[in-house]
Design a protein around this motif. Structure first.
Motif, PDB file in Angstrom:
ATOM      1  N   GLY A  87     -10.314  -8.116  -3.159  1.00 58.38           N
ATOM      2  CA  GLY A  87      -9.888  -8.509  -1.961  1.00 58.38           C
ATOM      3  C   GLY A  87      -8.691  -7.506  -1.944  1.00 58.38           C
ATOM      4  O   GLY A  87      -8.326  -6.945  -0.346  1.00 58.38           O
ATOM      5  N   GLY A  88      -7.838  -7.785  -2.205  1.00 57.84           N
ATOM      6  CA  GLY A  88      -6.161  -7.084  -2.294  1.00 57.84           C
ATOM      7  C   GLY A  88      -6.985  -5.539  -1.958  1.00 57.84           C
ATOM      8  O   GLY A  88      -5.731  -4.640  -1.368  1.00 57.84           O
ATOM      9  N   ALA A  89      -7.652  -4.996  -2.726  1.00 58.22           N
ATOM     10  CA  ALA A  89      -8.483  -4.004  -3.372  1.00 58.22           C
ATOM     11  C   ALA A  89      -8.890  -3.118  -2.059  1.00 58.22           C
ATOM     12  O   ALA A  89      -8.898  -2.036  -1.338  1.00 58.22           O
ATOM     13  CB  ALA A  89      -8.919  -3.649  -4.371  1.00 58.22           C
ATOM     14  N   PHE A  90     -10.130  -3.772  -1.559  1.00 61.50           N
ATOM     15  CA  PHE A  90     -10.669  -4.042  -0.854  1.00 61.50           C
ATOM     16  C   PHE A  90     -10.442  -3.524   0.791  1.00 61.50           C
ATOM     17  O   PHE A  90     -10.878  -3.507   1.565  1.00 61.50           O
ATOM     18  CB  PHE A  90     -12.383  -3.877  -0.862  1.00 61.50           C
ATOM     19  N   MET A  91      -9.561  -4.493   1.068  1.00 64.25           N
ATOM     20  CA  MET A  91      -9.334  -4.781   2.368  1.00 64.25           C
ATOM     21  C   MET A  91      -8.450  -3.332   3.396  1.00 64.25           C
ATOM     22  O   MET A  91      -8.053  -2.627   2.664  1.00 64.25           O
ATOM     23  CB  MET A  91      -8.079  -5.482   2.770  1.00 64.25           C
ATOM     24  N   PRO A  92      -9.690  -3.466   4.367  1.00 65.59           N
ATOM     25  CA  PRO A  92      -9.128  -1.480   5.103  1.00 65.59           C
ATOM     26  C   PRO A  92      -7.863  -1.909   5.579  1.00 65.59           C
ATOM     27  O   PRO A  92      -7.389  -2.826   5.931  1.00 65.59           O
ATOM     28  CB  PRO A  92     -10.126  -1.372   5.757  1.00 65.59           C
ATOM     29  N   ASP A  93      -6.793  -1.092   6.086  1.00 64.95           N
ATOM     30  CA  ASP A  93      -6.051  -1.087   6.824  1.00 64.95           C
ATOM     31  C   ASP A  93      -6.619  -0.072   8.211  1.00 64.95           C
ATOM     32  O   ASP A  93      -6.984   0.533   7.965  1.00 64.95           O
ATOM     33  CB  ASP A  93      -4.596  -0.192   5.942  1.00 64.95           C
ATOM     34  N   PHE A  94      -5.085  -0.030   9.348  1.00 60.29           N
ATOM     35  CA  PHE A  94      -5.069   0.513  10.539  1.00 60.29           C
ATOM     36  C   PHE A  94      -3.500   0.394  11.134  1.00 60.29           C
ATOM     37  O   PHE A  94      -2.818   0.344  10.221  1.00 60.29           O
ATOM     38  CB  PHE A  94      -5.993   0.081  11.315  1.00 60.29           C
ATOM     39  N   GLY A  95      -3.661   1.734  11.673  1.00 58.11           N
ATOM     40  CA  GLY A  95      -2.251   2.298  12.091  1.00 58.11           C
ATOM     41  C   GLY A  95      -2.186   2.377  13.411  1.00 58.11           C
ATOM     42  O   GLY A  95      -3.292   1.943  14.069  1.00 58.11           O
ATOM     43  N   SER A 100      -5.650   6.575  11.069  1.00 59.59           N
ATOM     44  CA  SER A 100      -5.336   5.779  10.420  1.00 59.59           C
ATOM     45  C   SER A 100      -6.171   4.756   9.629  1.00 59.59           C
ATOM     46  O   SER A 100      -5.956   3.749   8.512  1.00 59.59           O
ATOM     47  CB  SER A 100      -3.533   4.832  11.045  1.00 59.59           C
ATOM     48  N   GLN A 101      -7.142   4.798   9.791  1.00 60.49           N
ATOM     49  CA  GLN A 101      -8.062   3.465   9.383  1.00 60.49           C
ATOM     50  C   GLN A 101      -8.322   4.234   8.290  1.00 60.49           C
ATOM     51  O   GLN A 101      -9.419   5.176   8.008  1.00 60.49           O
ATOM     52  CB  GLN A 101      -9.704   3.500  10.771  1.00 60.49           C
ATOM     53  N   LEU A 102      -8.482   3.534   7.269  1.00 60.46           N
ATOM     54  CA  LEU A 102      -7.968   3.366   5.829  1.00 60.46           C
ATOM     55  C   LEU A 102      -8.861   2.656   4.274  1.00 60.46           C
ATOM     56  O   LEU A 102      -8.764   1.276   5.233  1.00 60.46           O
ATOM     57  CB  LEU A 102      -6.939   4.592   4.961  1.00 60.46           C
ATOM     58  N   SER A 103      -9.344   2.396   3.549  1.00 66.47           N
ATOM     59  CA  SER A 103     -10.026   1.292   2.956  1.00 66.47           C
ATOM     60  C   SER A 103     -10.267   2.325   1.463  1.00 66.47           C
ATOM     61  O   SER A 103      -9.876   3.271   1.192  1.00 66.47           O
ATOM     62  CB  SER A 103     -10.970   1.659   2.983  1.00 66.47           C
ATOM     63  N   LEU A 104      -9.938   1.518   0.775  1.00 63.49           N
ATOM     64  CA  LEU A 104     -10.060   2.279  -0.891  1.00 63.49           C
ATOM     65  C   LEU A 104     -11.233   3.087  -0.663  1.00 63.49           C
ATOM     66  O   LEU A 104     -11.245   4.219  -1.209  1.00 63.49           O
ATOM     67  CB  LEU A 104     -10.243   0.939  -1.698  1.00 63.49           C
ATOM     68  N   LEU A 105     -11.878   2.883  -0.836  1.00 63.03           N
ATOM     69  CA  LEU A 105     -13.692   3.409  -0.310  1.00 63.03           C
ATOM     70  C   LEU A 105     -13.672   4.569   0.469  1.00 63.03           C
ATOM     71  O   LEU A 105     -14.033   5.617   0.220  1.00 63.03           O
ATOM     72  CB  LEU A 105     -15.019   2.340   0.127  1.00 63.03           C
ATOM     73  N   THR A 106     -12.511   4.975   1.507  1.00 61.37           N
ATOM     74  CA  THR A 106     -12.675   5.953   2.573  1.00 61.37           C
ATOM     75  C   THR A 106     -11.449   6.564   1.348  1.00 61.37           C
ATOM     76  O   THR A 106     -11.651   8.055   1.951  1.00 61.37           O
ATOM     77  CB  THR A 106     -12.161   5.084   3.724  1.00 61.37           C
ATOM     78  N   GLN A 107     -10.981   5.706   0.796  1.00 65.50           N
ATOM     79  CA  GLN A 107      -9.651   7.357  -0.173  1.00 65.50           C
ATOM     80  C   GLN A 107     -10.550   8.094  -1.329  1.00 65.50           C
ATOM     81  O   GLN A 107     -10.652   8.886  -1.487  1.00 65.50           O
ATOM     82  CB  GLN A 107      -8.276   6.237  -0.405  1.00 65.50           C
ATOM     83  N   VAL A 108     -11.453   7.603  -1.552  1.00 66.84           N
ATOM     84  CA  VAL A 108     -12.276   7.617  -3.022  1.00 66.84           C
ATOM     85  C   VAL A 108     -13.175   8.374  -2.639  1.00 66.84           C
ATOM     86  O   VAL A 108     -13.827   9.736  -3.007  1.00 66.84           O
ATOM     87  CB  VAL A 108     -12.759   6.375  -3.265  1.00 66.84           C
ATOM     88  N   PHE A 109     -14.137   8.107  -1.356  1.00 61.96           N
ATOM     89  CA  PHE A 109     -15.686   8.745  -1.008  1.00 61.96           C
ATOM     90  C   PHE A 109     -15.018   9.630   0.083  1.00 61.96           C
ATOM     91  O   PHE A 109     -16.094  10.231   0.648  1.00 61.96           O
ATOM     92  CB  PHE A 109     -17.027   7.976  -0.957  1.00 61.96           C
ATOM     93  N   GLY A 110     -14.217   9.509   0.839  1.00 57.46           N
ATOM     94  CA  GLY A 110     -13.985  10.755   1.975  1.00 57.46           C
ATOM     95  C   GLY A 110     -14.337   9.381   4.270  1.00 57.46           C
ATOM     96  O   GLY A 110     -15.058   8.256   3.257  1.00 57.46           O
ATOM     97  N   TYR A 111     -13.702   9.325   4.271  1.00 56.37           N
ATOM     98  CA  TYR A 111     -13.782   8.603   5.766  1.00 56.37           C
ATOM     99  C   TYR A 111     -15.248   8.923   6.078  1.00 56.37           C
ATOM    100  O   TYR A 111     -15.535   9.928   6.698  1.00 56.37           O
ATOM    101  CB  TYR A 111     -13.067   8.988   6.866  1.00 56.37           C
ATOM    102  N   SER A 112     -15.503   7.183   6.375  1.00 52.40           N
ATOM    103  CA  SER A 112     -17.012   7.389   6.860  1.00 52.40           C
ATOM    104  C   SER A 112     -17.112   6.152   7.781  1.00 52.40           C
ATOM    105  O   SER A 112     -15.856   4.826   7.293  1.00 52.40           O
ATOM    106  CB  SER A 112     -18.365   7.444   6.877  1.00 52.40           C
ATOM    107  N   ASP A 113     -17.450   5.685   9.130  1.00 50.81           N
ATOM    108  CA  ASP A 113     -17.583   4.892   9.891  1.00 50.81           C
ATOM    109  C   ASP A 113     -17.920   2.840   9.075  1.00 50.81           C
ATOM    110  O   ASP A 113     -17.636   2.320   8.430  1.00 50.81           O
ATOM    111  CB  ASP A 113     -17.835   4.270  10.932  1.00 50.81           C
TER     112      ASP A 113
END
Length: 152
Positions: A87-95, A100-113
């Protein structure tokens, strides 16, 4: 006494502290930082600290020498830790900005909704698993103590 139960009991304090820190700021390792850093500090972190403190105290004050968790207690504790780590790793964040919408997955694979939503879904499932595993752990600790009191 099982080796797993003894080992898990001995690691409860340090791993609980690491897991609380991970849920709070673990996403920063992957470059994901935003408002949840502050939101979690005043909401999730205190709840986790109190909850894990309760089970740790219950575990360390069980009857018997040498102290150890039962098999059910140990597996419930391990499941709680794993779910909180996921949960701590995959929780997305916002700013404050649009991108600024980021998550582990968007950092690794690029942003997509869809990846952002998938990260939130994984974090939500992990949170639910953590709650259920914690409830099992708490119940096993409380009812284990209760059984010892009634028969002892």
């Amino acid at each position: 006494m099982t080796s797993l139960g003894r080992t898990t009991l001995l690691w409860m304090i340090p791993v609980n502290l690491v897991v609380v820190a991970w849920v709070w700021i673990g996403r920063i390792v992957f470059g994901v930082g935003g408002w949840f850093f502050l939101i979690f500090l005043v909401s999730v972190v205190p709840v986790l600290l109190v909850a894990l403190l309760v089970t740790t105290v219950l575990a360390y004050t069980q009857d018997g020498r040498p102290r150890a968790l039962t098999g059910l207690q140990a597996w419930a504790q391990l499941a709680t830790w794993l779910a909180l780590l996921v949960g701590g790793a995959f929780m997305p964040d916002f700013g404050d900005t649009d991108d600024s919408q980021l998550s582990l997955l968007t950092q690794v694979f690029g942003y997509s909704d869809s990846l952002y939503d998938l990260g939130f879904g994984i974090a939500l499932v992990a949170g639910l698993v953590a709650v259920v595993a914690y409830a099992v752990l708490l119940g096993a600790l409380v009812f284990g103590r209760r059984g010892a009191t009634v028969t002892g």
